[in-house]
Design a protein around this motif. Structure first.
Motif, PDB file in Angstrom:
ATOM      1  N   PRO A  87      16.799  -1.287  12.090  1.00  0.00           N
ATOM      2  CA  PRO A  87      16.357  -0.450  13.210  1.00  0.00           C
ATOM      3  C   PRO A  87      17.314  -0.554  14.392  1.00  0.00           C
ATOM      4  CG  PRO A  87      14.560  -1.817  12.353  1.00  0.00           C
ATOM      5  CD  PRO A  87      15.826  -2.335  11.754  1.00  0.00           C
ATOM      6  N   VAL A 138      10.693  -0.102  17.012  1.00  0.00           N
ATOM      7  CA  VAL A 138      10.759  -0.263  15.574  1.00  0.00           C
ATOM      8  C   VAL A 138       9.653   0.525  14.876  1.00  0.00           C
ATOM      9  CG1 VAL A 138       9.309  -2.337  15.591  1.00  0.00           C
ATOM     10  CG2 VAL A 138      10.933  -1.956  13.723  1.00  0.00           C
ATOM     11  N   THR A 148      12.747  -3.036   6.324  1.00  0.00           N
ATOM     12  CA  THR A 148      13.042  -2.663   7.717  1.00  0.00           C
ATOM     13  C   THR A 148      12.330  -3.594   8.694  1.00  0.00           C
ATOM     14  OG1 THR A 148      13.297  -0.358   7.033  1.00  0.00           O
ATOM     15  CG2 THR A 148      12.970  -0.776   9.383  1.00  0.00           C
ATOM     16  N   SER A 188      17.400   7.466  10.798  1.00  0.00           N
ATOM     17  CA  SER A 188      17.186   8.818  11.322  1.00  0.00           C
ATOM     18  C   SER A 188      17.957   9.880  10.552  1.00  0.00           C
ATOM     19  CB  SER A 188      17.552   8.867  12.808  1.00  0.00           C
ATOM     20  OG  SER A 188      18.901   8.478  13.009  1.00  0.00           O
ATOM     21  N   GLN A 236      14.124  -6.227  11.265  1.00  0.00           N
ATOM     22  CA  GLN A 236      13.820  -6.173  12.695  1.00  0.00           C
ATOM     23  C   GLN A 236      13.414  -7.545  13.215  1.00  0.00           C
ATOM     24  OE1 GLN A 236      14.178  -4.158  15.055  1.00  0.00           O
ATOM     25  NE2 GLN A 236      12.728  -4.796  16.657  1.00  0.00           N
ATOM     26  N   GLY A 255      19.990   2.538  11.433  1.00  0.00           N
ATOM     27  CA  GLY A 255      18.711   3.223  11.487  1.00  0.00           C
ATOM     28  C   GLY A 255      18.575   4.320  10.444  1.00  0.00           C
ATOM     29  N   ALA A 301      10.840   3.872  13.526  1.00  0.00           N
ATOM     30  CA  ALA A 301      11.578   3.817  12.259  1.00  0.00           C
ATOM     31  C   ALA A 301      10.636   3.582  11.090  1.00  0.00           C
ATOM     32  CB  ALA A 301      12.633   2.717  12.325  1.00  0.00           C
TER      33      ALA A 301
END
Length: 254
Positions: A83, A89, A41, A154, A45, A152, A92
């Protein structure tokens, strides 16, 4: 105060002991997949913030409802670790480290990834259904959401939090996460909030399937054990039978 402490032990006791023991014994070796996800991740990013890397990340990990379905499905696994550009960021990274880490310790890395992708895929597919329904439908979405970049962790984080809480008996926690997601949609009705609800529904169906499988599997094992026991006893009482000879133990099965 004692009542609150007792409730906390009942709600999170088993989960706390499981995570604590694994963390003390194996430390970072207990969450290799989570550390790899955090690193991936952070790398994505950094790449998408470079002038040369933004389009590359979009091509391999950005999902939109207007994209062909096969392309969206191909990008969905990596989109989980891309992200969102409009969110910090570090949010996340913290979500992945905490929720993925706890899940990896409690249910294993492959179950963690499976549930994460199920939740993410449910949100991705819901977006297409919601846009086709239109804004006039209860769960519909405006056509403009077809162009929203959907990335992302989430949805995966929400799904994992509910699943792990359910598996470890933290039912109040699972209910609180669900209520919070419903409140998010009521307060701010947007694509992300409704995708979270879709992820919760998918994980809820998965929990139901696991519960049914466990119940009927347990009953089937009990029936087979009783039937096998009766056959063994009848065989032992039968004169000259092979089962009644020797040590009297059940025959070896490969």
């Amino acid at each position: 105060m004692r009542t609150l402490a007792r409730w906390a032990r009942e709600e999170w006791g088993l989960l706390y002991v499981t995570v604590r023991e694994a963390s003390l014994k194996r430390r970072l070796r207990a969450i290799p997949m989570t550390l790899a996800a955090v690193g991936l991740t952070a790398l994505l990013q950094w790449v998408q913030n470079q002038q040369w890397g933004y389009q590359f990340v979009q091509n391999v990990g950005a999902v939109r409802a207007e994209d062909p379905l096969w392309l969206a499905l191909l990008r969905t696994p990596l989109s989980l670790f891309v992200p969102a550009l409009d969110l910090p960021v570090w949010g996340a990274l913290v979500q992945i480290l905490l929720v993925f880490g706890i899940a990896e310790i409690c249910i294993g890395w492959w179950r963690t990834l499976t549930i994460a992708y199920v939740a993410t895929l449910a949100g991705t597919l819901y977006a297409r259904v919601g846009i086709s329904l239109g804004t006039h439908a209860p769960f519909g979405l405006p056509w403009t959401d077809a162009q929203v970049v959907d990335t992302g962790p989430s949805a995966a984080v929400v799904g994992l939090a509910v699943y792990v809480a359910w598996r470890y008996g933290a039912y109040a926690t699972a209910g609180a996460v669900t209520v919070a997601m419903v409140a998010e949609v009521l307060v701010k009705e947007n694509l992300a909030g409704k995708e979270h609800l879709a992820a919760l529904m998918a994980v809820g169906m998965l929990c139901l399937a696991v519960a049914v499988r466990h119940r009927f599997g347990h009953e089937l094992r009990q029936r087979l054990r009783r039937a096998y026991g009766r056959r063994t006893r009848r065989g032992q009482r039968r004169p000259g039978s092979r089962t009644g000879r020797g040590s009297g133990l059940p025959p070896i099965q490969s």
